[in-house]
Motif scaffolding. Structure first.
Motif: not given
Length: 103
Positions: A33-55
């Motif tokens: 839904a957000l088009g990003r990697y987060t520490s909560e996956g599909p359940l939230g937006s917390t932890g969407a870091t540069q490193a997560a997207q780059a990895l």
């Protein structure tokens, strides 16, 4: 590597394992839904870091058709990072070329 060595059975097994790892990674960390990697996956937006997207981008883990969204997120996070209260600084030390341009 297994395919290059002619080990077809091993190559198929490793391809299958890679697909399973990619799927598990995206199930755990990608928020479609957000088009990003987060520490909560599909359940939230917390932890969407540069490193997560780059990895995810670097390792080819981004789902098909979603690469541009994840890249846009990475650019957004980079532009939003203001460690010195919004004052932009260069991460590159001045070189001889930079000094010659200032003359």
């Amino acid at each position: 590597m297994a395919a290059l060595l002619g080990r077809k059975s091993d190559a198929a097994e490793y391809r299958s394992l890679a697909a399973a790892i990619k799927s598990a990674f995206n199930d755990a960390f990608y928020n479609p839904a957000l088009g990003r990697y987060t520490s909560e996956g599909p359940l939230g937006s917390t932890g969407a870091t540069q490193a997560a997207q780059a990895l995810a981008l670097d390792e080819g883990l981004v789902p098909s058709g979603e690469r541009e969204r994840v890249l846009d997120t990475l650019v957004e996070l980079i532009n939003g990072f203001q460690p010195f209260g919004g004052v932009r600084t260069s991460a590159v030390a001045p070189s001889a070329w930079h000094r010659s341009c200032a003359r």
